[in-house]
Motif scaffolding. Structure first.
Motif, short mmCIF file in Angstrom:
data_model
loop_
_atom_site.label_atom_id
_atom_site.label_comp_id
_atom_site.label_asym_id
_atom_site.label_seq_id
_atom_site.Cartn_x
_atom_site.Cartn_y
_atom_site.Cartn_z
N SER A 52 50.43 52.68 -0.03
CA SER A 52 51.28 52.89 1.18
C SER A 52 51.53 51.84 2.12
O SER A 52 52.25 51.84 3.03
CB SER A 52 50.65 54.14 1.81
OG SER A 52 49.51 53.99 2.54
N MET A 54 49.57 49.84 3.93
CA MET A 54 48.75 49.69 5.10
C MET A 54 47.68 48.47 4.84
O MET A 54 47.19 48.24 5.95
CB MET A 54 47.80 51.06 5.22
CG MET A 54 48.66 52.07 5.69
SD MET A 54 47.62 53.43 5.99
CE MET A 54 47.10 53.43 7.42
N PRO A 73 54.77 50.17 5.92
CA PRO A 73 54.46 51.75 5.77
C PRO A 73 55.74 52.50 5.69
O PRO A 73 56.19 53.29 5.17
CB PRO A 73 53.58 52.27 6.43
CG PRO A 73 52.74 50.77 6.72
CD PRO A 73 53.70 49.89 6.78
N ASP A 74 56.57 52.19 6.80
CA ASP A 74 57.79 52.94 6.90
C ASP A 74 58.92 52.75 5.93
O ASP A 74 59.68 53.78 5.66
CB ASP A 74 58.11 53.07 8.36
CG ASP A 74 58.63 51.43 8.82
OD1 ASP A 74 57.73 50.62 9.10
OD2 ASP A 74 59.75 51.17 8.89
N LEU A 77 57.85 54.78 2.97
CA LEU A 77 57.88 56.15 2.99
C LEU A 77 59.36 56.30 2.81
O LEU A 77 59.63 57.50 1.97
CB LEU A 77 57.70 56.76 4.49
CG LEU A 77 57.66 58.17 4.84
CD1 LEU A 77 56.88 58.94 3.93
CD2 LEU A 77 57.44 58.50 6.30
N ARG A 78 60.27 55.68 3.32
CA ARG A 78 61.63 56.14 3.24
C ARG A 78 62.15 56.00 1.47
O ARG A 78 62.81 56.57 1.01
CB ARG A 78 62.41 54.70 3.71
CG ARG A 78 62.74 55.14 5.14
CD ARG A 78 63.24 54.16 6.10
NE ARG A 78 63.02 54.21 7.47
CZ ARG A 78 63.82 54.92 8.41
NH1 ARG A 78 64.84 55.63 7.94
NH2 ARG A 78 63.29 55.00 9.29
N HIS A 83 51.68 59.30 2.18
CA HIS A 83 50.20 59.34 2.10
C HIS A 83 49.75 60.14 3.21
O HIS A 83 49.95 59.81 4.47
CB HIS A 83 50.07 57.56 2.44
CG HIS A 83 48.40 57.34 2.44
ND1 HIS A 83 48.23 56.16 2.66
CD2 HIS A 83 47.37 58.08 2.48
CE1 HIS A 83 46.80 56.06 2.73
NE2 HIS A 83 46.42 57.28 2.35
N PRO A 85 46.41 60.25 4.99
CA PRO A 85 45.24 59.38 5.02
C PRO A 85 43.97 60.09 5.09
O PRO A 85 43.94 61.49 5.59
CB PRO A 85 45.46 58.46 6.48
CG PRO A 85 46.13 59.37 7.15
CD PRO A 85 47.13 60.27 6.40
N GLN A 101 57.32 67.37 13.31
CA GLN A 101 58.95 66.64 13.81
C GLN A 101 58.47 65.07 13.05
O GLN A 101 59.53 64.60 12.87
CB GLN A 101 59.28 66.94 15.24
CG GLN A 101 59.74 68.29 15.15
CD GLN A 101 59.88 68.57 16.98
OE1 GLN A 101 59.25 67.83 17.72
NE2 GLN A 101 60.66 69.60 17.09
N LEU A 102 57.39 64.73 13.78
CA LEU A 102 57.15 63.20 13.62
C LEU A 102 57.02 62.96 12.18
O LEU A 102 57.60 61.78 11.47
CB LEU A 102 55.58 62.89 14.18
CG LEU A 102 55.70 61.66 14.61
CD1 LEU A 102 56.79 61.09 15.41
CD2 LEU A 102 54.16 61.46 15.55
N TRP A 105 60.34 62.19 10.70
CA TRP A 105 61.19 61.01 11.44
C TRP A 105 62.36 60.31 10.57
O TRP A 105 63.26 60.03 11.21
CB TRP A 105 60.10 60.07 11.68
CG TRP A 105 60.52 59.03 12.67
CD1 TRP A 105 61.25 57.80 11.87
CD2 TRP A 105 60.50 58.75 13.74
NE1 TRP A 105 61.58 56.96 13.02
CE2 TRP A 105 61.45 57.50 14.07
CE3 TRP A 105 60.23 59.45 15.05
CZ2 TRP A 105 61.51 57.06 15.39
CZ3 TRP A 105 60.47 58.96 16.21
CH2 TRP A 105 61.16 57.58 16.55
N ILE A 106 62.06 60.08 9.25
CA ILE A 106 62.96 59.39 8.65
C ILE A 106 64.08 59.96 8.13
O ILE A 106 64.93 59.57 7.53
CB ILE A 106 62.54 58.79 7.62
CG1 ILE A 106 61.83 59.76 6.47
CG2 ILE A 106 61.40 57.84 7.47
CD1 ILE A 106 61.48 59.56 5.05
N ARG A 108 67.54 62.31 8.68
CA ARG A 108 68.49 62.65 9.89
C ARG A 108 69.20 64.04 9.82
O ARG A 108 69.47 64.38 11.01
CB ARG A 108 69.70 61.53 9.51
CG ARG A 108 69.39 60.35 10.00
CD ARG A 108 69.53 60.17 11.71
NE ARG A 108 68.27 59.83 12.34
CZ ARG A 108 68.44 58.69 13.13
NH1 ARG A 108 69.44 57.97 13.29
NH2 ARG A 108 67.42 58.58 14.05
N ARG A 150 52.97 68.21 7.57
CA ARG A 150 53.32 67.15 8.01
C ARG A 150 53.90 65.99 6.92
O ARG A 150 55.24 65.65 7.09
CB ARG A 150 52.52 66.32 8.90
CG ARG A 150 53.17 65.27 9.91
CD ARG A 150 52.24 64.82 10.70
NE ARG A 150 51.19 64.12 10.08
CZ ARG A 150 50.23 63.46 10.62
NH1 ARG A 150 50.00 63.30 11.91
NH2 ARG A 150 49.36 62.46 9.77
#
Ligand SMILES: Nc1ncnc2c1ncn2[C@@H]1O[C@H](COP(=O)(O)OP(=O)(O)OP(=O)(O)O)[C@@H](O)[C@H]1O
Ligand SMILES: [Mg+2]
Lengths: 238, 291
Positions: A52, A54, A73-74, A77-78, A83, A85, A101-102, A105-106, A108, A150
């Motif tokens: 991932s 990190m 990592p971001d 994820l996109r 992951h 952890p 919500q976090l 994040w990616i 829209r 999440r």
């Protein structure tokens, strides 16, 4: 479209001079659950952290036809790898809803996010009841549900889970495992790291056994479950 | 009584300016666990930005405020990008020295351009009102109003927006945040931009209230704001505001009863006493050690 979701080749991860992962290769096929099992310190968490983004690594990591090595990592994820952890990584000072919500994040598309929030809360009704509560006040099992929920909010193609059963009572472990099975049946590819080899091997389609940074066995999970070497070392049977 | 009320108004004005600066210290500490020692000088240089702007172009007050806030935000982002980010994983001491160094660079650059204090042109022609024996100027109302407005906007931003949520998450666990897909560097840059912009607003307001500006102002005023942030509990934005108003009040009222040379003695004694009883400040909580 290729049948392989994630292809790892000659992965090496170092902490300073120590090689924690010593050149392992494996792949996760689309739609399957692959279990990665092994004793404490075998390098399971380290492997996932490398996948991932990190942890820097050597070798090759391909998600479908995209190379992941060197990405952050971001960015990873996109591209569709999410992951969860070890130790869950819940933000205790944020509410349950904010944690979810976090996770989104990616994304829209607000309507789709709201729909998936409903979906996650249907899977984990407890999270709906506790939506406005601070995540730090949840019990360990609820926190694990939140961590998985999440991760689902990102709508990833492959979910990698690091010891989702850690610290949970047997009943909750079963609940989490049955959710993992449901998610997989709905089409999510899963890479599952577990100490609880017995349960993981019953759930997974295929499995890999890691010993001190080397991949020593790979095959259908049912075969590892009956393999004398695995039974002796990890399943507490002689 | 009237004298007391008059001083209370002064205390609120001073506290408002301290609060705007203290917020910048506290926000950066919250996300990076780092004290941005250059922040006082960023505040100082923003008042010089305002001075230069008015020399070139006598714009109205609100326009000057917005332009200076923008320029200071850019400066804050540049400092983070060029000086702090490369050292983010270096030993703590390197970051402290770099921050002190940045402050010295800003201060000495300003000194070399403007070795003497400057008299700020009037930004705003205040009207004064006499009201129940008190004198209130429209400038005081403007200063307090703008400060409180900015603080409320910041509070809303942190509690209700995506980036605010990400900042709170980074403050709790910087390692896990990237796994959520949050671009941590971008969020940190936004934090510096906001912190510096508030410092810039403070620079403009300070220069309108006390219209003599000098390169050492960052040390004199900036440090007080830092003390305010520590008193309130550094890392906690509401604490920073509380600490700032408390400090403003203590300073103003000390001078009403004691010679003004006692002012800093009282302020730093207050700091020590509070830290003895509340080591993390009034609203601060001990950081949870992450393994
Ligand atoms: N940050 C680190 N610095 C140095 N060595 C580390 C670090 N993290 C892990 N290691 C070492 O790397 C090896 C593999 O650790 P890892 O956490 O990947 O094991 P694991 O298989 O996940 O174990 P567990 O089942 O206990 O979680 C261990 O020998 C560990 O001591
Ligand atoms: Mg582990």
């Amino acid at each position: 479209m290729s049948e392989t979701m994630l292809r790892v080749e000659d992965l090496v991860v170092r902490y300073g001079d120590i090689q924690a992962v010593k050149g392992i290769s494996f792949q996760v096929e689309r739609g399957e659950i692959l279990a990665l099992v092994g004793a404490n310190g075998a390098g399971k968490t380290t492997t996932l952290r490398a996948l991932s983004g990190m942890q820097p690594c050597e070798g090759s990591v391909m998600l479908e036809d995209r190379g992941l090595r060197g990405l952050s990592p971001d960015e990873i994820l996109r591209l569709g790898l999410s992951h969860v952890p070890e130790g869950r990584g819940i933000f205790g000072g944020l509410t349950v809803m904010e944690n979810l919500q976090l996770g989104a994040w990616i994304r829209r598309d607000k309507a789709a996010r709201t729909r998936d929030l409903g979906m996650v809360m249907d899977i984990f009704p407890r999270l709906r009841e506790r939506a406005t509560q601070l995540a730090g006040t949840l019990s360990g099992g609820e926190q694990q549900m939140l961590a998985v929920g999440r991760a689902l909010m990102s709508k990833a193609k492959i979910l990698i889970l690091d010891e989702p059963s850690m610290g949970l009572a047997p009943k909750l472990v079963q609940e989490i495992f049955s959710v993992i099975r449901q998610l997989n049946e709905k089409g999510t590819t899963i890479l599952l790291v577990e100490q609880n080899a017995n349960m993981a091997l019953r759930l997974a389609h295929r499995a890999c056994l890691l010993e001190t940074g080397n991949l020593v066995l790979e095959g259908p999970a049912s075969e590892l479950l009956t393999n004398p070497r695995v039974r002796e070392a990890y399943l507490g049977a002689g | 009584m009237d004298y007391f009320a008059q001083q209370a108004i002064n205390a609120i004005q001073l506290g408002s300016i301290y609060a705007l600066i203290a917020l910048g210290y506290s926000m950066v500490y919250g996300v990076l666990v780092m004290i941005n020692f250059a922040h006082g000088d960023v505040f100082m240089v923003s008042s010089f930005f305002c001075f230069l702007l008015l020399l070139v172009l006598p714009v109205p007050f609100i326009a000057a405020l917005l332009i200076v806030m923008l320029a200071t935000a850019i400066l804050g982002v540049c400092i983070e990008r060029l000086a702090y980010r490369p050292l983010r994983n270096a030993p703590r001491v390197s970051a402290i020295i770099t921050a002190l160094g940045c402050g010295l660079v800003i201060q000495n650059t300003t000194l070399s351009i403007s070795p003497y204090s400057q008299r700020m042109p009037e930004l705003f022609t205040p009207v004064t009102w006499n009201f129940a024996g008190l004198t209130i100027s429209s400038l005081q109302i403007l200063i307090v109003g703008i400060s409180v407005g900015l603080m409320l906007a910041l509070d809303f931003f942190i509690r209700k927006t995506r980036y605010g949520m990400a900042m709170r998450a980074i403050a709790q666990d910087r390692v896990t945040v990237p796994l959520m897909g949050v671009p941590v560097n971008q969020v940190i840059a936004v934090t510096f931009a906001i912190g510096a912009a508030l410092g810039g607003a403070a620079g403009v307001l300070y220069a309108s209230a006390y219209p003599v500006i000098s390169a050492t102002m960052g040390v004199l005023v900036g440090w007080k704001a830092f003390v305010a942030a520590v008193i309130g509990g550094i890392g906690n934005v509401r604490g920073a505001v509380l600490g700032a108003y408390l400090l403003g009040a203590v300073e103003v009222f000390t001078v009403t009863v004691l010679p003004s040379t006692y002012r800093d003695l009282v302020v730093y004694t207050l700091l020590l006493v509070i830290l003895i009883f509340k080591p993390y400040g009034l609203l601060g909580r001990p950081a949870v050690q992450k393994v």
